[in-house]
Design a protein around this motif. Structure first.
Motif, PDB file in Angstrom:
ATOM      1  N   ARG A  14      11.634  36.829  33.497  1.00  0.00           N
ATOM      2  CA  ARG A  14      13.143  36.964  34.193  1.00  0.00           C
ATOM      3  C   ARG A  14      14.168  35.745  33.772  1.00  0.00           C
ATOM      4  N   LEU A  15      13.713  34.514  33.809  1.00  0.00           N
ATOM      5  CA  LEU A  15      14.318  33.596  33.545  1.00  0.00           C
ATOM      6  C   LEU A  15      14.642  33.343  31.838  1.00  0.00           C
ATOM      7  N   MET A  16      13.718  33.582  31.381  1.00  0.00           N
ATOM      8  CA  MET A  16      13.603  33.255  29.647  1.00  0.00           C
ATOM      9  C   MET A  16      14.295  34.634  29.108  1.00  0.00           C
ATOM     10  N   SER A  17      14.335  35.763  29.792  1.00  0.00           N
ATOM     11  CA  SER A  17      15.164  36.670  28.985  1.00  0.00           C
ATOM     12  C   SER A  17      16.706  36.806  29.443  1.00  0.00           C
ATOM     13  N   GLY A  18      17.042  35.815  30.131  1.00  0.00           N
ATOM     14  CA  GLY A  18      18.456  35.789  30.734  1.00  0.00           C
ATOM     15  C   GLY A  18      19.589  35.376  29.680  1.00  0.00           C
ATOM     16  N   ARG A  19      20.699  35.656  29.738  1.00  0.00           N
ATOM     17  CA  ARG A  19      21.790  35.639  28.826  1.00  0.00           C
ATOM     18  C   ARG A  19      21.872  33.996  28.679  1.00  0.00           C
TER      19      ARG A  19
END
Length: 317
Positions: free
Chosen positions: A87-92
Motif C-alpha cells: 500500500r505504501l509503495m504503490s502510492g503517488r
C-alpha cells in the motif's frame, strides 16, 4: 525546533493486494527516482491483528517449518506486513516505481518468540531513501507488537535501478565481474518485485570466499511459486507459471526470494531472541535443484555451478 509527528493511519483489516499492484503498475512510468526525493512519512497500523491458523499452517508446510508450534516462524511477520508495504509503495507519494523494484536485503530482529494466538499490532513505514551504486534504495520497517512491546522487527531494502553518478566499487568496474552481476540480477518487470532477487551485495574486489559446506540438497517443484503464493498472498506472475514468467523476461517461473530465506532458516534453526541478515543475489528457477550450505551462524543457497542465490547470517540478539 520540534519535528512533526508522523501521521498514523489505523486499518480495520489487512488490505487486498491486487488494487495496490494495479495502481503501482499504472503509476510506475510517472516516477522519477532519486535519492534526495521525498517519501511518505505515514505509518500504517493494524491494531487488532489475528493470525489465520489455516494460512499459517500452509506457510509452515511450504517453507519447511514445524507445524503447530507455540511461536510464529521467524519470517512470518514479514508476510503479515507485506500488504501494508505494498500500500505504501504503490502510492503517488512513494518516489520509486513499483515496476522493476528489487528486494535486495532483509534484516530481522526477534526479541522473543511470539505465540500465534492472541491479538497483535503491526506497523509498517518507509524509513528513508539512500543512494546506491545502481540507483536509489528505499528502506521499509515492519514492527510487530504484543502487549505493547515490540517483539519482532525487520528492515527491508528495495532498489530502483537508474543512472547514477555514484562511483561504483572496484569490482563493478571489472568487466568480467560486471557481466556476472548483470546476469545474476532480476527485476520484476511485473506488477511488483518486492520479493525479487539481486546480486547487489557483491564480494569485495580481490576477495575469494571459501564456499560453506553443503548440508542439504533440495529439489524444487515447478508449482512451488503457486504453493507459496497461496500461503503468503504474494501471487506475482513471475512466480506462478513458465508462460507468465516469460512475459516478464524469465525463462521459467522463479521462487519467491522470501521463500528462500524462510526455507534456509527452517533448516538452520534460530534462537528465540535472534538477529538475522539475508542478502538476495540471484533468482532460483523452477523447477530446479539447490544446495543449502551452512557453517556456524552463516548460511547460503547455491545452484548449478555453485551460483550463489542467497547469503545470510543468524546470531543471538
Amino acid at each position: 525546533m520540534t519535528s512533526t509527528p508522523a501521521p498514523v493511519i489505523e486499518l480495520a483489516g489487512a488490505p487486498a493486494l491486487a488494487p495496490f499492484l494495479a495502481r503501482g503498475a499504472l503509476l510506475s512510468p510517472l516516477k522519477r527516482p532519486r535519492p534526495d526525493a521525498g517519501w511518505p512519512r505515514t505509518r500504517l497500523v493494524l491494531p487488532a491483528l489475528r493470525v489465520d491458523p489455516a494460512r499459517l499452517t500452509a506457510y509452515e508446510r511450504v517453507c519447511g517449518f514445524p507445524t503447530g508450534e507455540d511461536a510464529l516462524p521467524v519470517t512470518y511477520p514479514h508476510v503479515l506486513g507485506f500488504p501494508l508495504t505494498m500500500r505504501l509503495m504503490s502510492g503517488r507519494d512513494f518516489p520509486l516505481p513499483l515496476l522493476g523494484l528489487v528486494h535486495t536485503s532483509i534484516a530481522i530482529t526477534r526479541h522473543r518468540a511470539t505465540p500465534p494466538a492472541g491479538v497483535h499490532e503491526l506497523t509498517v513505514y518507509v524509513d528513508g531513501l539512500a543512494p546506491h551504486r545502481r540507483g536509489t534504495e528505499a528502506a521499509v520497517v515492519t514492527e510487530l507488537r504484543s502487549g505493547g512491546d515490540v517483539v519482532w522487527e525487520s528492515r527491508s531494502t528495495y532498489l530502483a535501478r537508474h543512472r547514477t553518478t555514484t562511483a561504483p566499487p572496484d569490482d563493478a568496474r571489472d568487466p568480467a565481474k560486471a557481466t556476472n552481476a548483470t546476469d545474476s540480477t532480476h527485476s520484476t518487470h511485473s506488477t511488483h518485485s518486492t520479493d525479487s532477487t539481486d546480486s547487489t551485495a557483491a564480494t569485495p574486489a580481490g576477495e575469494n570466499p571459501v564456499p560453506l559446506p553443503a548440508r542439504h540438497e533440495w529439489r524444487l517443484a515447478g508449482d512451488l511459486g503457486r504453493r507459496y503464493g497461496a500461503a503468503s498472498g504474494d501471487r506475482n506472475p513471475i512466480h506462478l507459471y513458465p508462460l507468465t514468467a516469460r512475459l516478464f523476461g524469465f525463462p521459467r517461473a522463479i521462487a519467491h526470494g522470501m521463500w528462500t530465506v524462510a526455507r534456509c532458516l527452517a533448516a538452520h534453526g534460530t534462537p528465540d531472541a535472534t538477529a538475522i541478515r539475508a542478502d538476495f543475489r540471484a533468482p532460483v528457477l523452477l523447477p530446479g535443484t539447490v544446495t543449502y550450505a551452512a557453517r556456524g551462524g552463516r548460511f547460503e543457497l547455491r545452484g548449478a555451478g555453485d551460483r550463489v542465490h542467497l547469503t545470510g547470517e543468524v546470531r543471538p540478539a
